[in-house]
Design a protein around this motif. Sequence first.
Motif, PDB file in Angstrom:
ATOM      1  N   GLY A 191      -6.899   2.101  -3.868  1.00 53.10           N
ATOM      2  CA  GLY A 191      -7.633   1.788  -2.648  1.00 53.10           C
ATOM      3  C   GLY A 191      -6.710   1.633  -1.466  1.00 53.10           C
ATOM      4  N   GLY A 192      -7.300   1.595  -0.289  1.00 54.63           N
ATOM      5  CA  GLY A 192      -6.584   1.277   0.936  1.00 54.63           C
ATOM      6  C   GLY A 192      -6.984  -0.116   1.380  1.00 54.63           C
ATOM      7  N   ALA A 193      -6.555  -0.518   2.549  1.00 52.02           N
ATOM      8  CA  ALA A 193      -6.892  -1.860   3.043  1.00 52.02           C
ATOM      9  C   ALA A 193      -7.015  -1.819   4.558  1.00 52.02           C
ATOM     10  CB  ALA A 193      -5.833  -2.861   2.620  1.00 52.02           C
ATOM     11  N   ASP A 194      -7.941  -2.617   5.070  1.00 52.26           N
ATOM     12  CA  ASP A 194      -8.093  -2.714   6.515  1.00 52.26           C
ATOM     13  C   ASP A 194      -7.223  -3.846   7.052  1.00 52.26           C
ATOM     14  OD1 ASP A 194      -9.400  -5.048   5.816  1.00 52.26           O
ATOM     15  OD2 ASP A 194     -11.410  -4.203   6.093  1.00 52.26           O
ATOM     16  N   ALA A 195      -7.360  -4.142   8.330  1.00 51.93           N
ATOM     17  CA  ALA A 195      -6.508  -5.146   8.963  1.00 51.93           C
ATOM     18  C   ALA A 195      -6.703  -6.540   8.371  1.00 51.93           C
ATOM     19  CB  ALA A 195      -6.771  -5.182  10.472  1.00 51.93           C
ATOM     20  N   ASP A 241      12.248  -3.883  -3.114  1.00 51.98           N
ATOM     21  CA  ASP A 241      13.346  -4.824  -2.881  1.00 51.98           C
ATOM     22  C   ASP A 241      13.269  -5.421  -1.483  1.00 51.98           C
ATOM     23  OD1 ASP A 241      14.316  -4.341  -5.405  1.00 51.98           O
ATOM     24  OD2 ASP A 241      15.778  -2.838  -4.752  1.00 51.98           O
ATOM     25  N   GLN A 242      12.840  -4.615  -0.534  1.00 54.75           N
ATOM     26  CA  GLN A 242      12.777  -5.076   0.852  1.00 54.75           C
ATOM     27  C   GLN A 242      11.646  -6.092   1.064  1.00 54.75           C
ATOM     28  OE1 GLN A 242      12.370  -1.882   3.702  1.00 54.75           O
ATOM     29  NE2 GLN A 242      11.766  -3.250   5.341  1.00 54.75           N
ATOM     30  N   VAL A 243      10.468  -5.810   0.513  1.00 53.04           N
ATOM     31  CA  VAL A 243       9.320  -6.699   0.744  1.00 53.04           C
ATOM     32  C   VAL A 243       9.280  -7.856  -0.243  1.00 53.04           C
ATOM     33  CG1 VAL A 243       7.990  -4.821   1.746  1.00 53.04           C
ATOM     34  CG2 VAL A 243       7.758  -5.312  -0.692  1.00 53.04           C
ATOM     35  N   ASN A 244      10.013  -7.716  -1.370  1.00 54.47           N
ATOM     36  CA  ASN A 244      10.167  -8.807  -2.330  1.00 54.47           C
ATOM     37  C   ASN A 244       8.827  -9.289  -2.882  1.00 54.47           C
ATOM     38  OD1 ASN A 244      11.675 -10.617  -3.868  1.00 54.47           O
ATOM     39  ND2 ASN A 244      11.593 -12.216  -2.314  1.00 54.47           N
ATOM     40  N   LEU A 245       8.064  -8.366  -3.491  1.00 56.79           N
ATOM     41  CA  LEU A 245       6.821  -8.757  -4.144  1.00 56.79           C
ATOM     42  C   LEU A 245       7.125  -9.601  -5.376  1.00 56.79           C
ATOM     43  CD1 LEU A 245       4.560  -5.552  -4.085  1.00 56.79           C
ATOM     44  CD2 LEU A 245       4.609  -7.450  -2.463  1.00 56.79           C
ATOM     45  N   ALA A 246       6.265 -10.566  -5.643  1.00 58.53           N
ATOM     46  CA  ALA A 246       6.416 -11.430  -6.808  1.00 58.53           C
ATOM     47  C   ALA A 246       5.544 -10.914  -7.943  1.00 58.53           C
ATOM     48  CB  ALA A 246       6.037 -12.867  -6.447  1.00 58.53           C
ATOM     49  N   ALA A 247       5.810 -11.396  -9.158  1.00 57.08           N
ATOM     50  CA  ALA A 247       4.988 -11.024 -10.305  1.00 57.08           C
ATOM     51  C   ALA A 247       3.530 -11.372 -10.014  1.00 57.08           C
ATOM     52  CB  ALA A 247       5.476 -11.748 -11.548  1.00 57.08           C
ATOM     53  N   GLY A 248       2.644 -10.438 -10.322  1.00 55.28           N
ATOM     54  CA  GLY A 248       1.227 -10.637 -10.050  1.00 55.28           C
ATOM     55  C   GLY A 248       0.768 -10.060  -8.729  1.00 55.28           C
ATOM     56  N   ASP A 249       1.701  -9.768  -7.825  1.00 52.05           N
ATOM     57  CA  ASP A 249       1.329  -9.087  -6.587  1.00 52.05           C
ATOM     58  C   ASP A 249       0.891  -7.658  -6.907  1.00 52.05           C
ATOM     59  OD1 ASP A 249       1.777 -11.294  -5.048  1.00 52.05           O
ATOM     60  OD2 ASP A 249       3.782 -10.701  -4.393  1.00 52.05           O
ATOM     61  N   ILE A 250       0.338  -6.985  -5.931  1.00 51.57           N
ATOM     62  CA  ILE A 250      -0.403  -5.753  -6.204  1.00 51.57           C
ATOM     63  C   ILE A 250       0.223  -4.548  -5.510  1.00 51.57           C
ATOM     64  CG2 ILE A 250      -2.675  -4.638  -6.004  1.00 51.57           C
ATOM     65  CD1 ILE A 250      -3.842  -7.499  -5.888  1.00 51.57           C
ATOM     66  N   VAL A 251       0.195  -3.426  -6.205  1.00 55.57           N
ATOM     67  CA  VAL A 251       0.546  -2.137  -5.622  1.00 55.57           C
ATOM     68  C   VAL A 251      -0.755  -1.352  -5.450  1.00 55.57           C
ATOM     69  CG1 VAL A 251       1.787   0.032  -5.908  1.00 55.57           C
ATOM     70  CG2 VAL A 251       2.843  -2.120  -6.654  1.00 55.57           C
ATOM     71  N   LEU A 252      -1.132  -1.104  -4.208  1.00 54.45           N
ATOM     72  CA  LEU A 252      -2.329  -0.313  -3.899  1.00 54.45           C
ATOM     73  C   LEU A 252      -1.940   1.147  -3.790  1.00 54.45           C
ATOM     74  CD1 LEU A 252      -4.219  -2.417  -1.185  1.00 54.45           C
ATOM     75  CD2 LEU A 252      -5.030  -1.854  -3.479  1.00 54.45           C
ATOM     76  N   LEU A 253      -2.705   2.019  -4.437  1.00 61.50           N
ATOM     77  CA  LEU A 253      -2.353   3.431  -4.498  1.00 61.50           C
ATOM     78  C   LEU A 253      -3.442   4.310  -3.912  1.00 61.50           C
ATOM     79  CD1 LEU A 253      -1.034   3.379  -8.173  1.00 61.50           C
ATOM     80  CD2 LEU A 253       0.386   3.628  -6.134  1.00 61.50           C
ATOM     81  N   ALA A 254      -3.009   5.327  -3.200  1.00 60.83           N
ATOM     82  CA  ALA A 254      -3.895   6.379  -2.708  1.00 60.83           C
ATOM     83  C   ALA A 254      -3.065   7.650  -2.625  1.00 60.83           C
ATOM     84  CB  ALA A 254      -4.482   6.019  -1.347  1.00 60.83           C
ATOM     85  N   PHE A 263       0.855  -1.190   0.000  1.00 62.19           N
ATOM     86  CA  PHE A 263       0.000   0.000   0.000  1.00 62.19           C
ATOM     87  C   PHE A 263       0.891   1.239   0.000  1.00 62.19           C
ATOM     88  CE2 PHE A 263      -2.649   2.993   2.717  1.00 62.19           C
ATOM     89  CZ  PHE A 263      -3.372   3.475   1.626  1.00 62.19           C
ATOM     90  N   VAL A 264       0.729   2.078  -1.024  1.00 60.85           N
ATOM     91  CA  VAL A 264       1.537   3.285  -1.196  1.00 60.85           C
ATOM     92  C   VAL A 264       0.607   4.487  -1.102  1.00 60.85           C
ATOM     93  CG1 VAL A 264       3.136   4.524  -2.701  1.00 60.85           C
ATOM     94  CG2 VAL A 264       3.092   2.013  -2.721  1.00 60.85           C
ATOM     95  N   SER A 265       0.872   5.371  -0.166  1.00 61.20           N
ATOM     96  CA  SER A 265       0.013   6.542   0.018  1.00 61.20           C
ATOM     97  C   SER A 265       0.858   7.783   0.242  1.00 61.20           C
ATOM     98  CB  SER A 265      -0.937   6.333   1.208  1.00 61.20           C
ATOM     99  OG  SER A 265      -0.199   6.176   2.408  1.00 61.20           O
ATOM    100  N   GLY A 266       0.254   8.935  -0.088  1.00 66.61           N
ATOM    101  CA  GLY A 266       0.948  10.205   0.113  1.00 66.61           C
ATOM    102  C   GLY A 266       1.274  10.879  -1.208  1.00 66.61           C
ATOM    103  N   THR A 267       1.980  11.991  -1.110  1.00 65.72           N
ATOM    104  CA  THR A 267       2.372  12.760  -2.289  1.00 65.72           C
ATOM    105  C   THR A 267       3.626  12.171  -2.920  1.00 65.72           C
ATOM    106  OG1 THR A 267       1.464  14.760  -1.263  1.00 65.72           O
ATOM    107  CG2 THR A 267       2.974  15.070  -3.107  1.00 65.72           C
ATOM    108  N   ILE A 268       3.684  12.191  -4.233  1.00 64.35           N
ATOM    109  CA  ILE A 268       4.844  11.663  -4.961  1.00 64.35           C
ATOM    110  C   ILE A 268       5.923  12.743  -4.978  1.00 64.35           C
ATOM    111  CG2 ILE A 268       5.648  10.719  -7.158  1.00 64.35           C
ATOM    112  CD1 ILE A 268       2.714   9.891  -7.682  1.00 64.35           C
TER     113      ILE A 268
END
Length: 266
Positions: free
Chosen positions: A162-166, A123-136, A105-110
């Motif tokens: 979108g965002g995400a809950d717990a 690089d730190q979280v090591n997302l795989a192909a097909g994983d998702i970047v959530l934007l707000a 989940f990526v939020s805030g001003t660019i």
Amino acid sequence: MSTEDSQSGDNRFRRSPTGPAVAPPRGPAGQAPPPVQPPRRRRHFWSVAIFILLVSGVCIRAYRDLSQPEAWHYWKDQYVSPSLTFSLIDRVDLDGAAQGRRALFVSGTIGPAAATLFRDKLDQVNLAAGDIVLLASPGGDLNQATIMGEIIRQRSLATAVGGADASGRVKPAYCASACVLVYAGGKTRFGVLGSALGVHRFVTTRPVEDPVADTQRIAGAVLGYMTKMGVSSSIVEAMSETRDIRWLSPKQALAMNLVTDPLGKP
């Protein structure tokens, strides 16, 4: 010369005028006297002087670099107060789609260092192909947004607004201005029901000799980027119509191929 005089002559350097005879110190036979150590003060002085020159050179170079506004903003965004925040979601739920996928989940001003921060976090979280970047995000730096979109495409990641809950369930959010370019980088671009995509005309904020030519250059760059990402050129037409945010309806975003996988009825 008497014997007493002779002895007196031999001992004239060994007899104290007010006390007993004092013999000069003698080292062991055959041993050379200890070498005389040269003074080290001069060598220490040059070491300190060289160190001061090196530190001064580094400080002067750093000052020249940071004296530029762009460099200072970049340094501040990367090290002092990053404009973007990141949260890892282990299992995201997009209304039944992409279940079990991880999301960032990526939020805030660019900001000026957004692409560097984004790459390092991926690089730190090591997302795989097909994983998702959530934007707000309300947008921000255009160049940084295109780099972020290129990174997403290179890693074959999907995007959603979108965002995400717990529990990992995605909730609606909005993505406007330069954020739309980041969203366009997704190989699959999910359309979350209730989320909004906003576009507007991009203009430069720095002084230029020909503002009209510069605006046309930016529009051409955006068109080339969107075409590369598979988005219809009609999105640039929608951008050019207003300097204010124009919120695209789900049907418009789908018709432009900005959204490739709508969730719910548009």
